[in-house]
Design an enzyme around this catalytic site. Sequence first.
Site, PDB file in Angstrom:
ATOM      1  N   GLY A  94     -14.203   8.325 -75.217  1.00  0.00           N
ATOM      2  CA  GLY A  94     -14.928   8.670 -73.718  1.00  0.00           C
ATOM      3  C   GLY A  94     -14.577   9.765 -72.823  1.00  0.00           C
ATOM      4  N   ALA A  95     -14.799  10.939 -73.587  1.00  0.00           N
ATOM      5  CA  ALA A  95     -13.273  11.907 -73.048  1.00  0.00           C
ATOM      6  C   ALA A  95     -15.533  12.780 -72.459  1.00  0.00           C
ATOM      7  CB  ALA A  95     -13.914  13.379 -74.354  1.00  0.00           C
ATOM      8  N   SER A  97     -16.264  12.290 -69.276  1.00  0.00           N
ATOM      9  CA  SER A  97     -16.345  11.831 -67.642  1.00  0.00           C
ATOM     10  C   SER A  97     -14.954  11.565 -67.433  1.00  0.00           C
ATOM     11  CB  SER A  97     -17.262  10.828 -67.202  1.00  0.00           C
ATOM     12  OG  SER A  97     -16.928   9.476 -67.458  1.00  0.00           O
ATOM     13  N   GLY A  98     -14.273  11.561 -66.424  1.00  0.00           N
ATOM     14  CA  GLY A  98     -13.484  10.871 -65.625  1.00  0.00           C
ATOM     15  C   GLY A  98     -12.001  11.613 -65.956  1.00  0.00           C
ATOM     16  N   GLY A 100     -10.913  10.584 -69.566  1.00  0.00           N
ATOM     17  CA  GLY A 100     -10.830  11.907 -70.738  1.00  0.00           C
ATOM     18  C   GLY A 100     -11.238  12.969 -70.897  1.00  0.00           C
ATOM     19  N   SER A 227      -4.504  -0.365 -67.923  1.00  0.00           N
ATOM     20  CA  SER A 227      -4.285  -0.426 -66.303  1.00  0.00           C
ATOM     21  C   SER A 227      -3.546  -1.550 -65.474  1.00  0.00           C
ATOM     22  CB  SER A 227      -5.769  -0.865 -66.096  1.00  0.00           C
ATOM     23  OG  SER A 227      -5.711  -0.594 -64.505  1.00  0.00           O
ATOM     24  N   TYR A 274     -13.155  -7.191 -67.346  1.00  0.00           N
ATOM     25  CA  TYR A 274     -12.445  -5.751 -67.766  1.00  0.00           C
ATOM     26  C   TYR A 274     -10.713  -6.150 -68.490  1.00  0.00           C
ATOM     27  CZ  TYR A 274     -10.574  -1.430 -65.767  1.00  0.00           C
ATOM     28  OH  TYR A 274     -10.032  -0.005 -66.022  1.00  0.00           O
TER      29      TYR A 274
HETATM   30  P1  NDP Z   1     -15.017   6.852 -66.878  1.00  0.00           P
HETATM   31  O1  NDP Z   1     -16.371   5.912 -66.773  1.00  0.00           O
HETATM   32  O2  NDP Z   1     -15.384   7.929 -66.403  1.00  0.00           O
HETATM   33  O3  NDP Z   1     -15.027   6.602 -68.456  1.00  0.00           O
HETATM   34  C1  NDP Z   1     -15.329   5.744 -69.393  1.00  0.00           C
HETATM   35  C2  NDP Z   1     -16.206   6.959 -70.857  1.00  0.00           C
HETATM   36  O4  NDP Z   1     -15.942   5.753 -70.982  1.00  0.00           O
HETATM   37  C3  NDP Z   1     -17.639   7.302 -70.323  1.00  0.00           C
HETATM   38  O5  NDP Z   1     -17.093   8.874 -71.518  1.00  0.00           O
HETATM   39  C4  NDP Z   1     -17.986   6.405 -70.688  1.00  0.00           C
HETATM   40  O6  NDP Z   1     -19.036   7.151 -71.745  1.00  0.00           O
HETATM   41  C5  NDP Z   1     -17.318   6.259 -71.654  1.00  0.00           C
HETATM   42  N1  NDP Z   1     -17.602   4.888 -72.661  1.00  0.00           N
HETATM   43  C6  NDP Z   1     -18.107   3.261 -72.160  1.00  0.00           C
HETATM   44  N2  NDP Z   1     -18.287   3.010 -73.198  1.00  0.00           N
HETATM   45  C7  NDP Z   1     -18.613   4.013 -74.462  1.00  0.00           C
HETATM   46  C8  NDP Z   1     -18.855   3.151 -75.595  1.00  0.00           C
HETATM   47  N3  NDP Z   1     -19.827   2.058 -76.075  1.00  0.00           N
HETATM   48  N4  NDP Z   1     -18.502   4.062 -76.910  1.00  0.00           N
HETATM   49  C9  NDP Z   1     -18.003   5.486 -76.202  1.00  0.00           C
HETATM   50  N5  NDP Z   1     -17.772   5.459 -74.904  1.00  0.00           N
HETATM   51  C10 NDP Z   1     -18.309   5.224 -74.449  1.00  0.00           C
HETATM   52  O7  NDP Z   1     -14.476   5.818 -66.151  1.00  0.00           O
HETATM   53  P2  NDP Z   1     -12.164   6.041 -66.266  1.00  0.00           P
HETATM   54  O8  NDP Z   1     -11.989   7.987 -66.679  1.00  0.00           O
HETATM   55  O9  NDP Z   1     -12.038   5.787 -65.311  1.00  0.00           O
HETATM   56  O10 NDP Z   1     -12.207   5.558 -67.480  1.00  0.00           O
HETATM   57  C11 NDP Z   1     -11.123   5.846 -68.013  1.00  0.00           C
HETATM   58  C12 NDP Z   1     -10.279   4.787 -68.648  1.00  0.00           C
HETATM   59  O11 NDP Z   1      -8.925   5.124 -67.551  1.00  0.00           O
HETATM   60  C13 NDP Z   1     -10.711   3.700 -68.714  1.00  0.00           C
HETATM   61  O12 NDP Z   1      -9.845   2.834 -70.319  1.00  0.00           O
HETATM   62  C14 NDP Z   1     -10.148   3.268 -67.829  1.00  0.00           C
HETATM   63  O13 NDP Z   1     -10.212   1.227 -68.122  1.00  0.00           O
HETATM   64  C15 NDP Z   1      -8.936   3.572 -67.465  1.00  0.00           C
HETATM   65  N6  NDP Z   1      -8.300   3.819 -66.058  1.00  0.00           N
HETATM   66  C16 NDP Z   1      -9.171   3.353 -65.111  1.00  0.00           C
HETATM   67  C17 NDP Z   1      -9.112   3.565 -64.410  1.00  0.00           C
HETATM   68  C18 NDP Z   1      -9.786   3.841 -62.456  1.00  0.00           C
HETATM   69  O14 NDP Z   1      -8.777   4.211 -61.743  1.00  0.00           O
HETATM   70  N7  NDP Z   1     -10.612   4.659 -62.960  1.00  0.00           N
HETATM   71  C19 NDP Z   1      -7.166   3.083 -63.506  1.00  0.00           C
HETATM   72  C20 NDP Z   1      -6.765   2.420 -64.614  1.00  0.00           C
HETATM   73  C21 NDP Z   1      -7.566   2.949 -65.989  1.00  0.00           C
HETATM   74  P3  NDP Z   1     -20.056   7.599 -70.810  1.00  0.00           P
HETATM   75  O15 NDP Z   1     -20.135   9.209 -69.949  1.00  0.00           O
HETATM   76  O16 NDP Z   1     -21.215   8.066 -71.287  1.00  0.00           O
HETATM   77  O17 NDP Z   1     -20.841   6.576 -69.728  1.00  0.00           O
HETATM   78 MG1  PMR Z   2      -7.484  -2.261 -56.123  1.00  0.00          MG
HETATM   79  C1  PMR Z   2      -0.783  -1.603 -54.652  1.00  0.00           C
HETATM   80  C2  PMR Z   2      -2.379  -1.673 -54.926  1.00  0.00           C
HETATM   81  C3  PMR Z   2      -2.943  -1.383 -55.387  1.00  0.00           C
HETATM   82  C4  PMR Z   2      -3.326  -0.620 -56.388  1.00  0.00           C
HETATM   83  C5  PMR Z   2      -2.730   0.440 -57.483  1.00  0.00           C
HETATM   84  C6  PMR Z   2      -4.464  -1.054 -56.744  1.00  0.00           C
HETATM   85  C7  PMR Z   2      -5.704  -0.077 -58.044  1.00  0.00           C
HETATM   86  N1  PMR Z   2      -5.601  -1.644 -56.057  1.00  0.00           N
HETATM   87  C8  PMR Z   2      -4.938  -2.174 -55.349  1.00  0.00           C
HETATM   88  C9  PMR Z   2      -4.822  -3.231 -54.130  1.00  0.00           C
HETATM   89  C10 PMR Z   2      -6.014  -4.233 -53.944  1.00  0.00           C
HETATM   90  N2  PMR Z   2      -6.888  -3.891 -54.220  1.00  0.00           N
HETATM   91  C11 PMR Z   2      -6.025  -4.134 -52.608  1.00  0.00           C
HETATM   92  C12 PMR Z   2      -4.865  -5.241 -52.206  1.00  0.00           C
HETATM   93  C13 PMR Z   2      -6.881  -4.994 -52.935  1.00  0.00           C
HETATM   94  C14 PMR Z   2      -8.302  -6.213 -51.717  1.00  0.00           C
HETATM   95  C15 PMR Z   2      -8.632  -5.711 -50.929  1.00  0.00           C
HETATM   96  C16 PMR Z   2      -7.699  -4.373 -53.596  1.00  0.00           C
HETATM   97  C17 PMR Z   2      -9.747  -4.666 -54.325  1.00  0.00           C
HETATM   98  C18 PMR Z   2      -9.944  -4.033 -55.383  1.00  0.00           C
HETATM   99  C19 PMR Z   2     -10.969  -4.413 -56.123  1.00  0.00           C
HETATM  100  C20 PMR Z   2     -12.127  -5.186 -55.116  1.00  0.00           C
HETATM  101  N3  PMR Z   2      -9.055  -3.667 -56.012  1.00  0.00           N
HETATM  102  C21 PMR Z   2      -9.809  -3.079 -57.352  1.00  0.00           C
HETATM  103  C22 PMR Z   2     -11.033  -3.506 -57.315  1.00  0.00           C
HETATM  104  C23 PMR Z   2     -12.330  -3.413 -57.928  1.00  0.00           C
HETATM  105  O1  PMR Z   2     -13.210  -3.225 -58.729  1.00  0.00           O
HETATM  106  C24 PMR Z   2     -10.866  -2.105 -59.336  1.00  0.00           C
HETATM  107  C25 PMR Z   2     -10.866  -2.628 -60.485  1.00  0.00           C
HETATM  108  O2  PMR Z   2      -9.549  -3.802 -60.253  1.00  0.00           O
HETATM  109  O3  PMR Z   2     -11.799  -2.966 -61.231  1.00  0.00           O
HETATM  110  C26 PMR Z   2     -10.706  -3.757 -62.533  1.00  0.00           C
HETATM  111  C27 PMR Z   2      -9.926  -1.961 -58.458  1.00  0.00           C
HETATM  112  C28 PMR Z   2      -8.665  -1.545 -58.936  1.00  0.00           C
HETATM  113  N4  PMR Z   2      -7.722  -1.954 -57.913  1.00  0.00           N
HETATM  114  C29 PMR Z   2      -6.848  -0.697 -58.383  1.00  0.00           C
HETATM  115  C30 PMR Z   2      -7.478  -0.242 -60.066  1.00  0.00           C
HETATM  116  C31 PMR Z   2      -6.523   1.188 -60.488  1.00  0.00           C
HETATM  117  C32 PMR Z   2      -8.364  -0.125 -59.989  1.00  0.00           C
HETATM  118  C33 PMR Z   2      -9.617  -0.202 -61.295  1.00  0.00           C
HETATM  119  C34 PMR Z   2      -8.935  -0.866 -61.950  1.00  0.00           C
HETATM  120  C35 PMR Z   2      -8.894  -1.057 -63.870  1.00  0.00           C
HETATM  121  O4  PMR Z   2      -9.354   0.980 -64.120  1.00  0.00           O
HETATM  122  O5  PMR Z   2      -7.971  -1.474 -63.983  1.00  0.00           O
END
Ligand code: NDP
Ligand code: PMR
Length: 399
Positions: A94-95, A97-98, A100, A227, A274
């Site tokens: 998944g490199a 975007s984001g 990766g 996460s 997820y």
């Molecule tokens: P992105 O959507 O930007 O990146 C996800 C990547 O996964 C994309 O390159 C996407 O490809 C690829 N992907 C999705 N499905 C497949 C598949 N079937 N086969 C191969 N590749 C696939 O999201 P993030 O960069 O945010 O996420 C990267 C990681 O970070 C994830 O593991 C996520 O759980 C984790 N993470 C993200 C957080 C956040 O706040 N964003 C917080 C904590 C963890 P394509 O470009 O083709 O869609």
């Molecule tokens: Mg969350 C310390 C507080 C904190 C942090 C670090 C995150 C991270 N979030 C926090 C708090 C809250 N979030 C609170 C108080 C709320 C209610 C208002 C809230 C809501 C919320 C939603 C609806 N947060 C989310 C969502 C998502 O849809 C995202 C998610 O859960 O994806 C699975 C998300 C996230 N919050 C984060 C992080 C890192 C996410 C992205 C999720 C992930 O990649 O794990």
Amino acid sequence: MALQAAYSLLPSTISIQKEGKFNASLKETTFTGSSFSNHLRAEKISTLLTIKRRQKPRFSTGIRAQTVTATPPANEASPEQKKTERKGTAVITGASSGLGLATAKALADTGKWHVIMACRNFLKAEKAARSVGMSKEDYTVMHLDLASLESVKQFVENFRRTEQPLDVLVCNAAVYQPTAKEPSFTAEGFEISVGTNHLGHFLLSRLLLDDLKKSDYPSKRMIIVGSITGNTNTLAGNVPPKANLGDLRGLASGLNGQNSSMIDGGEFDGAKAYKDSKVCNMLTMQELHRRYHEETGVTFASLYPGCIATTGLFREHIPLFRLLFPPFQKYITKGYVSEEEAGKRLAQVVSDPSLGKSGVYWSWNNNSSSFENQLSKEASDAEKAKKLWEVSEKLVGLA
Ligand code: NDP
Ligand code: PMR
């Protein structure tokens, strides 16, 4: 007002009391199609790489050697060169975007790494690499669709044909379907979030472990991105729906929607699926550590890179969420981190000698210093990890 409206779409709310209770956690800041064309591409890449290697051995003096282990890859340089240093090879799923992409860029910028961008959309990944200024010799795009176990096996075969060593594997790709009313399924019929994020990576990591073992690189690592939201010992992990694998009855029954499409056997919920998949990622990392660290010397790690609120992960969320989520994380939770910064964090887990400890779930403080974080009770449950391992093995055809 608008923020309130967006969060009113949440399944339920968080109480002030909970916020107080979990206050400490606030500190935790924190590639299309395959087969025919892909096969040709892999052959071409393989040929090109072979030619390139003959012209210029992929060894440089850029990296400080630590320890050197045996089992050198075939057709590589002389023993003297092996004892010096070479570019590391890191596969990142998944490199395109984001996180990766940012990690691939951060590693490429050091001049010490060749990144294999394992992506489901070849063209998107190529364009992405170019758009961040990665130079051609620093990366190779290879096709991998984690939502197909056949594609995972094909990727491993294609990678082996390139005859490159494997020094680090980063399981990063993920899908998140918070608004889906019905489950969708992978090629083999598993619910797509757990099928892609966990089962696809589970098979990939198991198959590539053999390749990692053969690496003579000073520090061989396998990293699975976790996460905070899968960890119910944090405030973020207590936002409903909460992760919970239960007794794994849904997974054991095939996760195919006939009995259930959720690991715990419950009703489908995309957001929970997820979070459950992230718990699986963190449990898998620890089980790998317990089973293989001592025997192989491979470092297994997971991490929470911070809330990268701008990535494509939220593409399926409602527009209002996508608008408000970044400022909410920046100014309210202070958990926001840019893609670039998050990429540097993951790059650290790939290559920093001080992050070489195995079995660790890394997080970062507000001042961006890394620390060994505590996983939730469920995400550190060794018995559940073992059961998850055994059930997953059966589902992906390894047992
Ligand atoms: P992105 O959507 O930007 O990146 C996800 C990547 O996964 C994309 O390159 C996407 O490809 C690829 N992907 C999705 N499905 C497949 C598949 N079937 N086969 C191969 N590749 C696939 O999201 P993030 O960069 O945010 O996420 C990267 C990681 O970070 C994830 O593991 C996520 O759980 C984790 N993470 C993200 C957080 C956040 O706040 N964003 C917080 C904590 C963890 P394509 O470009 O083709 O869609
Ligand atoms: Mg969350 C310390 C507080 C904190 C942090 C670090 C995150 C991270 N979030 C926090 C708090 C809250 N979030 C609170 C108080 C709320 C209610 C208002 C809230 C809501 C919320 C939603 C609806 N947060 C989310 C969502 C998502 O849809 C995202 C998610 O859960 O994806 C699975 C998300 C996230 N919050 C984060 C992080 C890192 C996410 C992205 C999720 C992930 O990649 O794990």
